[in-house]
Motif scaffolding. Structure first.
Motif, PDB file in Angstrom:
ATOM      1  N   SER A 170     -39.403 -18.514 -27.783  1.00  0.00           N
ATOM      2  CA  SER A 170     -38.933 -19.875 -27.489  1.00  0.00           C
ATOM      3  C   SER A 170     -40.117 -20.817 -27.360  1.00  0.00           C
ATOM      4  O   SER A 170     -41.228 -20.398 -27.029  1.00  0.00           O
ATOM      5  N   GLU A 171     -39.852 -22.077 -27.629  1.00  0.00           N
ATOM      6  CA  GLU A 171     -40.836 -23.153 -27.446  1.00  0.00           C
ATOM      7  C   GLU A 171     -40.150 -24.275 -26.678  1.00  0.00           C
ATOM      8  O   GLU A 171     -39.010 -24.624 -26.979  1.00  0.00           O
ATOM      9  N   GLU A 172     -40.852 -24.835 -25.720  1.00  0.00           N
ATOM     10  CA  GLU A 172     -40.285 -25.934 -24.949  1.00  0.00           C
ATOM     11  C   GLU A 172     -41.378 -26.948 -24.643  1.00  0.00           C
ATOM     12  O   GLU A 172     -42.431 -26.596 -24.110  1.00  0.00           O
ATOM     13  N   TYR A 173     -41.111 -28.213 -24.992  1.00  0.00           N
ATOM     14  CA  TYR A 173     -42.025 -29.278 -24.589  1.00  0.00           C
ATOM     15  C   TYR A 173     -41.539 -29.819 -23.255  1.00  0.00           C
ATOM     16  O   TYR A 173     -40.399 -30.243 -23.116  1.00  0.00           O
ATOM     17  N   ARG A 174     -42.413 -29.772 -22.254  1.00  0.00           N
ATOM     18  CA  ARG A 174     -42.073 -30.250 -20.918  1.00  0.00           C
ATOM     19  C   ARG A 174     -42.685 -31.636 -20.745  1.00  0.00           C
ATOM     20  O   ARG A 174     -43.867 -31.776 -20.415  1.00  0.00           O
ATOM     21  N   LYS A 175     -41.866 -32.652 -21.009  1.00  0.00           N
ATOM     22  CA  LYS A 175     -42.323 -34.042 -21.057  1.00  0.00           C
ATOM     23  C   LYS A 175     -43.005 -34.476 -19.759  1.00  0.00           C
ATOM     24  O   LYS A 175     -44.045 -35.134 -19.793  1.00  0.00           O
TER      25      LYS A 175
END
Length: 127
Positions: A33-38
């Motif tokens: 998984s990939e997640e951008y945490r703004k």
């Protein structure tokens, strides 16, 4: 306390794409998984090795470089077991990745070191 396993290893990298390519295409990890945490301006990526969740890659703005030489306190290196150390050394060489010579450690195993894109030492061990 009854610790039963290592859950995962977290690595902060300076160049996300470069590290993702290294751990996926060179070492053979699978992207889970990939997640951008703004709110943190941070990527968080989970990766598996042989189907087992094992590694997280993070990016943070303005992270300081890792002090390596002389060695600093903290995580010293990651070590991975292989069946054929000579074959692995050859694979790294074919991908342009320099490594130390294969040597025999004090416990009788064969091993060598190389570095990830940010200089984190990685050890390859054949027992």
């Amino acid at each position: 306390m009854n610790i039963t396993a290592v859950n995962h290893i977290a690595i902060i990298c300076s160049d996300y794409e470069r590290s993702l390519t290294f751990y996926r295409d060179v070492l053979g990890f699978t992207l889970l998984s990939e997640e951008y945490r703004k709110e943190r301006q941070s990527m968080m990526t989970k990766m598996a090795l042989n189907g087992q969740y094992l590694l997280e890659l993070f990016t943070f703005p303005n992270s300081p470089e890792r002090p390596s030489y002389p060695e600093a306190c903290g995580l010293r290196h990651l070590a991975f077991t292989v069946d054929d150390i000579v074959q692995v050394a050859g694979e790294l060489e074919s991908k342009g990745i320099a490594h130390e010579p294969i040597r025999i450690s004090p416990d009788g195993t064969q091993c060598f070191f190389f570095a990830d894109p940010d200089g984190l030492p990685i050890e390859i061990v054949q027992e």
